[in-house]
Design an enzyme around this catalytic site. Sequence first.
Site, PDB file in Angstrom:
ATOM      1  N   ASP A  52      22.542  39.833  37.484  1.00  6.19           N
ATOM      2  CA  ASP A  52      23.408  40.058  36.327  1.00  6.19           C
ATOM      3  C   ASP A  52      23.637  38.764  35.544  1.00  6.19           C
ATOM      4  OD1 ASP A  52      23.591  42.708  36.896  1.00  6.19           O
ATOM      5  OD2 ASP A  52      25.742  42.734  37.301  1.00  6.19           O
ATOM      6  N   GLY A  53      23.795  37.642  36.267  1.00 10.15           N
ATOM      7  CA  GLY A  53      24.030  36.374  35.584  1.00 10.15           C
ATOM      8  C   GLY A  53      22.860  35.968  34.705  1.00 10.15           C
TER       9      GLY A  53
ATOM     10  N   ASN B 152      29.836  39.768  28.399  1.00 13.61           N
ATOM     11  CA  ASN B 152      30.868  40.233  29.333  1.00 13.61           C
ATOM     12  C   ASN B 152      32.272  39.908  28.848  1.00 13.61           C
ATOM     13  OD1 ASN B 152      29.674  41.669  31.369  1.00 13.61           O
ATOM     14  ND2 ASN B 152      29.962  40.132  32.956  1.00 13.61           N
ATOM     15  N   ASP B 153      32.565  38.614  28.759  1.00 14.74           N
ATOM     16  CA  ASP B 153      33.941  38.239  28.432  1.00 14.74           C
ATOM     17  C   ASP B 153      34.054  36.796  27.978  1.00 14.74           C
ATOM     18  OD1 ASP B 153      33.832  36.679  30.854  1.00 14.74           O
ATOM     19  OD2 ASP B 153      34.426  38.440  31.995  1.00 14.74           O
TER      20      ASP B 153
ATOM     21  N   ASP C 248      47.882  32.166  34.341  1.00  9.34           N
ATOM     22  CA  ASP C 248      46.805  31.210  34.591  1.00  9.34           C
ATOM     23  C   ASP C 248      45.743  31.272  33.499  1.00  9.34           C
ATOM     24  OD1 ASP C 248      48.057  30.452  36.881  1.00  9.34           O
ATOM     25  OD2 ASP C 248      46.649  31.410  38.254  1.00  9.34           O
TER      26      ASP C 248
ATOM     27  N   THR D 285      33.823  45.707  34.139  1.00  9.74           N
ATOM     28  CA  THR D 285      33.562  45.794  35.575  1.00  9.74           C
ATOM     29  C   THR D 285      33.388  44.417  36.204  1.00  9.74           C
ATOM     30  OG1 THR D 285      31.208  46.141  35.082  1.00  9.74           O
ATOM     31  CG2 THR D 285      32.553  48.101  35.473  1.00  9.74           C
TER      32      THR D 285
ATOM     33  N   SER E  95      37.588  40.956  34.565  1.00  7.78           N
ATOM     34  CA  SER E  95      38.745  41.736  34.127  1.00  7.78           C
ATOM     35  C   SER E  95      39.152  42.755  35.181  1.00  7.78           C
ATOM     36  CB  SER E  95      38.425  42.442  32.796  1.00  7.78           C
ATOM     37  OG  SER E  95      39.491  43.272  32.390  1.00  7.78           O
ATOM     38  N   LEU E  96      38.180  43.404  35.800  1.00  6.23           N
ATOM     39  CA  LEU E  96      38.462  44.406  36.829  1.00  6.23           C
ATOM     40  C   LEU E  96      39.175  43.775  38.017  1.00  6.23           C
ATOM     41  CD1 LEU E  96      38.122  47.292  37.964  1.00  6.23           C
ATOM     42  CD2 LEU E  96      35.882  46.575  38.837  1.00  6.23           C
ATOM     43  N   SER E  97      38.724  42.583  38.426  1.00  6.79           N
ATOM     44  CA  SER E  97      39.326  41.914  39.580  1.00  6.79           C
ATOM     45  C   SER E  97      40.764  41.479  39.301  1.00  6.79           C
ATOM     46  CB  SER E  97      38.484  40.701  39.996  1.00  6.79           C
ATOM     47  OG  SER E  97      38.559  39.666  39.035  1.00  6.79           O
TER      48      SER E  97
END
Length: 284
Positions: A67-68, A141-142, A171, A182, A185-187
């Site tokens: 994915d990275g 992603n973000d 933080d 997913t 943000s999900l974590s």
Amino acid sequence: MDKFYIITNSDKDKDFQITNEIVSYLKKNGKKCQVQQAERKLEGAYHYTNPELIPEGTQCILVLGGDGTLLQAARDVVYRKIPMLGINLGTLGFLAEVNRQSIHAALDKLIADDYEIEERMMLTGTVWHGDKIIGQDIALNDIVIGREGPLRVVRFKNYVNDVYLNSYNADGIIIATPTGSTGYSLSCGGPIVSPNAAMTLMTPIAPHTLNTRSIIFPEEDVITVELGEGRRQVQEQGLASFDGDTEIPIVTGDRIVIQKASASVKILKLNHLSFVEVLRQKME
């Protein structure tokens, strides 16, 4: 499809065994294929993959890694508007659909034009110090705005379409796309959103309040996050991070303006599974 291009992560395919296997398979089937190794570049118009080396007429980009690697490639080549397929040589991922065992089957589907294309929105972030732009980048992603240095709470002031929304003592803040819902943000407690949707998610990281929740905005909204003072009312150091990769340093008073990018990433889908089916499999 007849013309392919491979972007390969040599850390995941150290001896280029899988890369060479794919090239050989495509050429045996009468297809054209070229290869570029993804390598970190500290300065310039791209980070890992030079989009200018991709030949005109390329119909598919195969990204070997995880994915990275796919995130890195998407950011570099998005304006070429070529569909991409991730081949996962790493751990479990949501973006890289194909695993090692199904590579030949996947190539057969591409050659037979048996696929779907999903459009994934991206974000652009422009960092301002006063009236001067000090950095700009793009993310699939973000974009994460966080403090740097010792562990202490920092205030983040948030605006939507130039109208003040709220402030978080936290933080950091994650501004995510549906694709990124997913991820980080999900974590942090954010919602899961279908990746082909068009919206922006704001999720605080470790907020120091009990009633803080993620907020979802329509795709056309422009979000501005300003780094405020810490509790000691001194200048804080922070970072604006794009897809967990590139970073732009910021200080108290700096702001980042985030909006939907003009271009979108085209992700190839071969399994014809709905997002609900894929999500169920990933969560089992």
